[in-house]
Motif scaffolding. Sequence first.
Motif, PDB file in Angstrom:
ATOM      1  N   ASP A 107       0.803  -1.224   0.000  1.00  0.00           N
ATOM      2  CA  ASP A 107       0.000   0.000   0.000  1.00  0.00           C
ATOM      3  C   ASP A 107       0.836   1.273   0.000  1.00  0.00           C
ATOM      4  O   ASP A 107       0.313   2.365   0.217  1.00  0.00           O
ATOM      5  CB  ASP A 107      -0.927   0.014   1.212  1.00  0.00           C
ATOM      6  CG  ASP A 107      -0.178  -0.086   2.537  1.00  0.00           C
ATOM      7  OD1 ASP A 107       1.009  -0.455   2.522  1.00  0.00           O
ATOM      8  OD2 ASP A 107      -0.783   0.211   3.592  1.00  0.00           O
ATOM      9  N   VAL A 108       2.149   1.159  -0.252  1.00  0.00           N
ATOM     10  CA  VAL A 108       3.009   2.345  -0.260  1.00  0.00           C
ATOM     11  C   VAL A 108       2.829   3.092  -1.584  1.00  0.00           C
ATOM     12  O   VAL A 108       3.019   2.513  -2.659  1.00  0.00           O
ATOM     13  CB  VAL A 108       4.485   1.968  -0.056  1.00  0.00           C
ATOM     14  CG1 VAL A 108       5.369   3.203  -0.168  1.00  0.00           C
ATOM     15  CG2 VAL A 108       4.683   1.290   1.293  1.00  0.00           C
ATOM     16  N   GLU A 109       2.463   4.361  -1.490  1.00  0.00           N
ATOM     17  CA  GLU A 109       2.258   5.182  -2.679  1.00  0.00           C
ATOM     18  C   GLU A 109       3.491   5.985  -3.063  1.00  0.00           C
ATOM     19  O   GLU A 109       3.746   6.219  -4.243  1.00  0.00           O
ATOM     20  CB  GLU A 109       1.080   6.140  -2.463  1.00  0.00           C
ATOM     21  CG  GLU A 109      -0.259   5.454  -2.263  1.00  0.00           C
ATOM     22  CD  GLU A 109      -1.398   6.451  -2.164  1.00  0.00           C
ATOM     23  OE1 GLU A 109      -1.297   7.545  -2.760  1.00  0.00           O
ATOM     24  OE2 GLU A 109      -2.389   6.144  -1.474  1.00  0.00           O
ATOM     25  N   ILE A 110       4.247   6.436  -2.063  1.00  0.00           N
ATOM     26  CA  ILE A 110       5.431   7.248  -2.329  1.00  0.00           C
ATOM     27  C   ILE A 110       6.539   6.854  -1.371  1.00  0.00           C
ATOM     28  O   ILE A 110       6.286   6.584  -0.196  1.00  0.00           O
ATOM     29  CB  ILE A 110       5.113   8.759  -2.213  1.00  0.00           C
ATOM     30  CG1 ILE A 110       6.318   9.609  -2.617  1.00  0.00           C
ATOM     31  CG2 ILE A 110       4.626   9.114  -0.823  1.00  0.00           C
ATOM     32  CD1 ILE A 110       6.007  11.093  -2.740  1.00  0.00           C
ATOM     33  N   ALA A 111       7.773   6.789  -1.880  1.00  0.00           N
ATOM     34  CA  ALA A 111       8.941   6.451  -1.064  1.00  0.00           C
ATOM     35  C   ALA A 111       9.971   7.562  -1.229  1.00  0.00           C
ATOM     36  O   ALA A 111      10.334   7.922  -2.348  1.00  0.00           O
ATOM     37  CB  ALA A 111       9.533   5.108  -1.489  1.00  0.00           C
ATOM     38  N   LEU A 112      10.430   8.104  -0.102  1.00  0.00           N
ATOM     39  CA  LEU A 112      11.344   9.242  -0.098  1.00  0.00           C
ATOM     40  C   LEU A 112      12.671   8.822   0.532  1.00  0.00           C
ATOM     41  O   LEU A 112      12.695   8.288   1.646  1.00  0.00           O
ATOM     42  CB  LEU A 112      10.730  10.401   0.682  1.00  0.00           C
ATOM     43  CG  LEU A 112       9.328  10.833   0.200  1.00  0.00           C
ATOM     44  CD1 LEU A 112       8.697  11.799   1.193  1.00  0.00           C
ATOM     45  CD2 LEU A 112       9.405  11.435  -1.191  1.00  0.00           C
ATOM     46  N   PHE A 113      13.765   9.069  -0.179  1.00  0.00           N
ATOM     47  CA  PHE A 113      15.084   8.602   0.260  1.00  0.00           C
ATOM     48  C   PHE A 113      16.056   9.769   0.405  1.00  0.00           C
ATOM     49  O   PHE A 113      16.139  10.642  -0.470  1.00  0.00           O
ATOM     50  CB  PHE A 113      15.666   7.616  -0.763  1.00  0.00           C
ATOM     51  CG  PHE A 113      14.932   6.313  -0.854  1.00  0.00           C
ATOM     52  CD1 PHE A 113      15.324   5.220  -0.097  1.00  0.00           C
ATOM     53  CD2 PHE A 113      13.851   6.177  -1.709  1.00  0.00           C
ATOM     54  CE1 PHE A 113      14.647   4.012  -0.192  1.00  0.00           C
ATOM     55  CE2 PHE A 113      13.163   4.973  -1.811  1.00  0.00           C
ATOM     56  CZ  PHE A 113      13.566   3.882  -1.043  1.00  0.00           C
ATOM     57  N   ASP A 114      16.799   9.747   1.504  1.00  0.00           N
ATOM     58  CA  ASP A 114      17.927  10.654   1.659  1.00  0.00           C
ATOM     59  C   ASP A 114      19.147  10.017   1.005  1.00  0.00           C
ATOM     60  O   ASP A 114      19.280   8.781   0.996  1.00  0.00           O
ATOM     61  CB  ASP A 114      18.179  10.911   3.149  1.00  0.00           C
ATOM     62  CG  ASP A 114      19.348  11.856   3.389  1.00  0.00           C
ATOM     63  OD1 ASP A 114      19.539  12.769   2.567  1.00  0.00           O
ATOM     64  OD2 ASP A 114      20.057  11.674   4.399  1.00  0.00           O
ATOM     65  N   LEU A 115      20.048  10.837   0.477  1.00  0.00           N
ATOM     66  CA  LEU A 115      21.247  10.286  -0.162  1.00  0.00           C
ATOM     67  C   LEU A 115      22.340   9.958   0.842  1.00  0.00           C
ATOM     68  O   LEU A 115      23.162   9.081   0.596  1.00  0.00           O
ATOM     69  CB  LEU A 115      21.800  11.287  -1.195  1.00  0.00           C
ATOM     70  CG  LEU A 115      20.940  11.554  -2.420  1.00  0.00           C
ATOM     71  CD1 LEU A 115      21.650  12.549  -3.342  1.00  0.00           C
ATOM     72  CD2 LEU A 115      20.643  10.260  -3.172  1.00  0.00           C
ATOM     73  N   ASN A 116      22.344  10.650   1.974  1.00  0.00           N
ATOM     74  CA  ASN A 116      23.430  10.510   2.938  1.00  0.00           C
ATOM     75  C   ASN A 116      22.977   9.681   4.133  1.00  0.00           C
ATOM     76  O   ASN A 116      22.766  10.183   5.234  1.00  0.00           O
ATOM     77  CB  ASN A 116      23.900  11.894   3.395  1.00  0.00           C
ATOM     78  CG  ASN A 116      25.132  11.821   4.277  1.00  0.00           C
ATOM     79  OD1 ASN A 116      25.907  10.878   4.185  1.00  0.00           O
ATOM     80  ND2 ASN A 116      25.303  12.806   5.137  1.00  0.00           N
ATOM     81  N   MET A 117      22.825   8.377   3.900  1.00  0.00           N
ATOM     82  CA  MET A 117      22.437   7.473   4.986  1.00  0.00           C
ATOM     83  C   MET A 117      22.997   6.085   4.676  1.00  0.00           C
ATOM     84  O   MET A 117      23.417   5.813   3.553  1.00  0.00           O
ATOM     85  CB  MET A 117      20.918   7.413   5.128  1.00  0.00           C
ATOM     86  CG  MET A 117      20.216   6.752   3.966  1.00  0.00           C
ATOM     87  SD  MET A 117      18.461   6.477   4.291  1.00  0.00           S
ATOM     88  CE  MET A 117      17.981   5.703   2.737  1.00  0.00           C
ATOM     89  N   PRO A 118      23.040   5.201   5.671  1.00  0.00           N
ATOM     90  CA  PRO A 118      23.579   3.855   5.454  1.00  0.00           C
ATOM     91  C   PRO A 118      22.878   3.131   4.309  1.00  0.00           C
ATOM     92  O   PRO A 118      21.655   3.088   4.231  1.00  0.00           O
ATOM     93  CB  PRO A 118      23.324   3.148   6.798  1.00  0.00           C
ATOM     94  CG  PRO A 118      23.307   4.247   7.797  1.00  0.00           C
ATOM     95  CD  PRO A 118      22.683   5.422   7.099  1.00  0.00           C
ATOM     96  N   GLY A 119      23.682   2.564   3.399  1.00  0.00           N
ATOM     97  CA  GLY A 119      23.151   1.798   2.279  1.00  0.00           C
ATOM     98  C   GLY A 119      22.963   2.606   1.013  1.00  0.00           C
ATOM     99  O   GLY A 119      22.700   2.033  -0.047  1.00  0.00           O
ATOM    100  N   MET A 120      23.106   3.936   1.095  1.00  0.00           N
ATOM    101  CA  MET A 120      22.909   4.759  -0.086  1.00  0.00           C
ATOM    102  C   MET A 120      24.237   5.156  -0.712  1.00  0.00           C
ATOM    103  O   MET A 120      24.484   6.303  -1.053  1.00  0.00           O
ATOM    104  CB  MET A 120      22.113   6.004   0.280  1.00  0.00           C
ATOM    105  CG  MET A 120      20.641   5.741   0.488  1.00  0.00           C
ATOM    106  SD  MET A 120      19.838   5.092  -0.990  1.00  0.00           S
ATOM    107  CE  MET A 120      20.054   6.463  -2.091  1.00  0.00           C
TER     108      MET A 120
END
Length: 293
Positions: free
Chosen positions: A116-129
């Motif tokens: 049911d996730v409509e939008i996903a927002l990601f930071d560039l400066n975090m673990p795994g990115m």
Amino acid sequence: MFARIRAQIPHLCSEGHTGRCGDWQQFACRATSDSQKIGTRGTQRPTWAGSVGQKSVGSNMEVKNVGLRKAALISDDDEFFRLALSSLLTARLGFSDVIETETFDGAVDALSNRSDVEIALFDLNMPGMNNWQNLRTVRDCFPEVRVAVVSGSKARSDILMALSIGLHGYISKGLGVSELARALQAICDGAVYLPSFLPDLPITENEMFAPPEPETQPSEPMGALDDLTSRQREVLEMLVNGMSNKAIARALDLSEGTVKFHLSAVFRILRASNRVEAATSGSRLLGRTRAPG
């Protein structure tokens, strides 16, 4: 917890902090303040769930269309910013559920287990990115989800890279509440959002004269272990050992869908087209002999 976070922020806002809070920061401060005022004006304390859950909002916050949308995901290791963005998504955009993770792997787990996730927002400066291929794989594996970067970086190369891998937007953390809400609304409505300052950023000589890259670059070296997240490395090690997707999922306590996502990311980073190629490349990177079969 939030008092400790606020104590580390040297500015003063309407909630009594020292210095000057940005627009969206004051929005989060009001939410935090409301969560600490229990019974003083007959208001009910908001419920702030741990990493996943519905967010109630306090009486002092402007509430619009709460519950009209399903779920949103925020992946950012800045706890204070997650609070601000979560408040905005519920109060201004009407999301009934906001999933919060502080690592890329946590976001993948959530996306793989929620439909049911409509939008996903990601930071560039975090673990795994540490690799843009991870966000490219999110787009490929979850095509129904609107995916955007919310970052403090104003680098032209980052903005153009987000656009080139098919993301639906690049939002600056420097925006105020109203501008941020409009950017998120535009993305949810199907538009691609880019920051208004993009045309004013200087163009480097390489960007100006570099020829377009071909879609496939077979001569380009495969990725390194540092390009993989910790979870992707675990999956690769088990693939090299000859384990099936089901066995990997059981060993790591993941769904098979999550394992498939991580394998897709590994294939892309290692430039492998199938399990055998990935296992062969992985065994060289890991410095071991691949198990037969």
